[in-house]
Write an enzyme that holds these catalytic residues in place. Structure first.
Site, PDB file in Angstrom:
ATOM      1  N   ASP A   9       0.857  -1.182   0.000  1.00  0.00           N
ATOM      2  CA  ASP A   9       0.000   0.000   0.000  1.00  0.00           C
ATOM      3  C   ASP A   9       0.899   1.240   0.000  1.00  0.00           C
ATOM      4  OD1 ASP A   9      -2.917   0.697   2.029  1.00  0.00           O
ATOM      5  OD2 ASP A   9      -1.778   2.026   0.742  1.00  0.00           O
ATOM      6  N   ASP A 111      -3.174   2.268  -5.965  1.00  0.00           N
ATOM      7  CA  ASP A 111      -2.041   2.313  -5.036  1.00  0.00           C
ATOM      8  C   ASP A 111      -1.947   1.101  -4.115  1.00  0.00           C
ATOM      9  OD1 ASP A 111      -4.350   3.046  -3.607  1.00  0.00           O
ATOM     10  OD2 ASP A 111      -3.139   4.039  -2.088  1.00  0.00           O
ATOM     11  N   GLU A 112      -2.698   0.061  -4.384  1.00  0.00           N
ATOM     12  CA  GLU A 112      -2.678  -1.125  -3.519  1.00  0.00           C
ATOM     13  C   GLU A 112      -2.642  -2.384  -4.367  1.00  0.00           C
ATOM     14  OE1 GLU A 112      -5.798  -1.755  -0.621  1.00  0.00           O
ATOM     15  OE2 GLU A 112      -5.964   0.414  -0.393  1.00  0.00           O
TER      16      GLU A 112
END
Length: 416
Positions: A9, A111-112
């Site tokens: 993350d 973003d993960e």
DNA sequence: TCTGGGGTCCTAGGACCC
DNA sequence: TCTGGGGTCCTAGGACCC
């Protein structure tokens, strides 16, 4: 053999990426070190906090709140506009690094990601060392930090990556649940949100541990199937696979927009809807699908949200057909109140390899398909503004609405 | 000048059929 | 002369995530 999953993350993703880019451009100030946010444009009524820095968090600034509100909490707050093309590049660069370590990656959002290292003990004997290597490479080569959560299922890995931030690695294996996860407030659990948390509080459930040890039958009674899901999560029970993102078939496509002004004129509303249909239609054709359900959503200036949908008798991927249904739905539901936000969504997909034509109208399907495909090809190659319907000229409205920002990046959201 | 935009899944009620 | 029961489909809305 136990599974081994990483959840990675990016810390304050948009803000970190902005900060990194600005430093590369020669700027001296690092946005991450001061109270700052990435926020939308207030003038066009997109003024909310998209991501906050860790110093901004100390002022209790929340993601999603208005910039106006955030400034009240912190008058010196630095607000920078988003650059979505940059975030896509950062996300992809990070993904390239991941691919050097495993092919089993699920991009959960920009973003993960979940990375699976199951049955790879021969390759990576020490998972802490592996996590450290990946984390440091991202920091050194790309300039931003990540948190890595490690466990043997996705849920626990995700909770782990959310523990202390930034730039940390945490494990959360089943034998650590009691010490590391159960003391956390119940709202920290994945799938316990704004509506569920108060219901749990009223049952005197304050921590994840309280939830884990509660009578699951009572939870099921109060929260239906959701009760069973969150009880399982609180006990670390979760079995879903890390699925490569391109193996996940799309369930629906939608685009919506908050308009810079309140719309009170049907013709203007139709134009905005058409521009939304253009993007939705192009994305649908790009996915090689036809849809059977079309829906319109409206948010009035009073912020009240409502929607109408229609099942089609014949599946379609035609922008024009979608637009016809959208107008029909809108005209039937709209009573003339000021409109702040409009959306077009399509669902219930089927393949587009056999295109069924209705015998009941004299619509020229072949010609329509050719036009759609030709225009799609030009827009993909030269950008969404390369072909514009004449009704949008001098209208002040975007000709292809939806997606994020006004950049000329067609299909950005489908790049993931 | 005070609320974004992209998704997924679930539920409840009504229509309709046998 | 007062209303069963099961099933499917459709629709609107709500909850959650990022």
């Amino acid at each position: 053999m136990d599974k081994l999953i990483f959840h990675i993350d990016v810390n304050s993703a948009y803000l970190s990426w902005e900060a990194t880019y600005r430093l590369q451009q020669g700027e001296k100030l690092d946005l991450r070190t001061i109270p700052s946010v990435v926020g939308g444009d207030e003038e066009s009524r997109h003024g909310i906090v998209l991501t906050k820095s860790i110093p901004a968090k100390k002022y209790n600034i929340q993601t999603g709140e208005t910039l106006y509100n955030a400034r009240v909490k912190c008058p010196d707050l630095v607000i920078v506009p988003p650059r979505y093309w940059l975030y896509m590049q950062c996300s992809s660069a990070m993904h390239e690094i991941f691919l050097e370590y495993t092919p089993k990656i699920q991009r959960f959002s920009v973003d993960e990601s979940f990375l699976s290292f199951s049955n790879m003990e021969n390759l990576y004997s020490d998972y802490m060392e592996l996590a450290e290597t990946i984390k440091e490479r991202i920091k050194k080569e790309l300039g931003f930090t990540v948190n890595i959560g490690i466990s043997n299922n996705k849920l626990l890995a995700k909770v782990a990556s959310d523990l202390k931030k930034p730039d940390r690695i945490h494990t959360l294996f089943p034998n650590e649940i009691k010490n590391k996860m159960w003391p956390l407030p119940v709202e920290d659990l994945f799938m316990v949100g704004r509506a569920t948390a108060p219901k749990l509080h009223s049952l005197n459930i304050k921590t994840i541990g309280d939830l884990a040890n509660y009578d699951v039958e009572i939870l099921k009674n109060k929260l239906k199937s959701h009760g069973q899901v969150i009880w399982n999560y609180a006990n670390g029970i979760e079995f879903s696979e890390v699925r490569k993102s391109n193996s996940i078939e799309m369930k629906g496509i939608g685009n919506s927009t908050t308009i810079a002004f309140d719309v009170e004129d049907k013709e203007i509303a139709h134009k905005v809807l058409l521009s939304l249909c253009e993007t939705v239609g192009m994305r649908l054709r790009d996915s090689q699908n036809c849809c059977t359900v079309v829906s319109v959503s409206i948010r009035g200036s009073d912020l009240i949200f409502y929607s109408r949908q229609k099942k089609l008798s014949v599946a379609t991927d035609s922008t024009r057909k979608i637009y016809e249904v959208v107008c029909y739905l809108f005209d039937n539901v709209w009573k003339g109140n000021p409109v702040r936000h409009l959306g077009v969504h399509i669902t219930d997909f089927c393949g587009n390899d056999f295109y069924q034509c209705s015998l009941l109208d004299n619509f020229n399907y072949e010609k329509d398909r050719k036009i759609n495909r030709t225009v799609d090809a030009i827009r993909l190659k030269y950008g969404s503004k390369a072909v514009v319907r004449s009704c949008f000229l001098h209208s002040g409205l975007s000709s292809m609405c939806g997606g994020v920002g006004e950049e000329d990046y067609p299909l950005m959201s489908s790049l993931l």
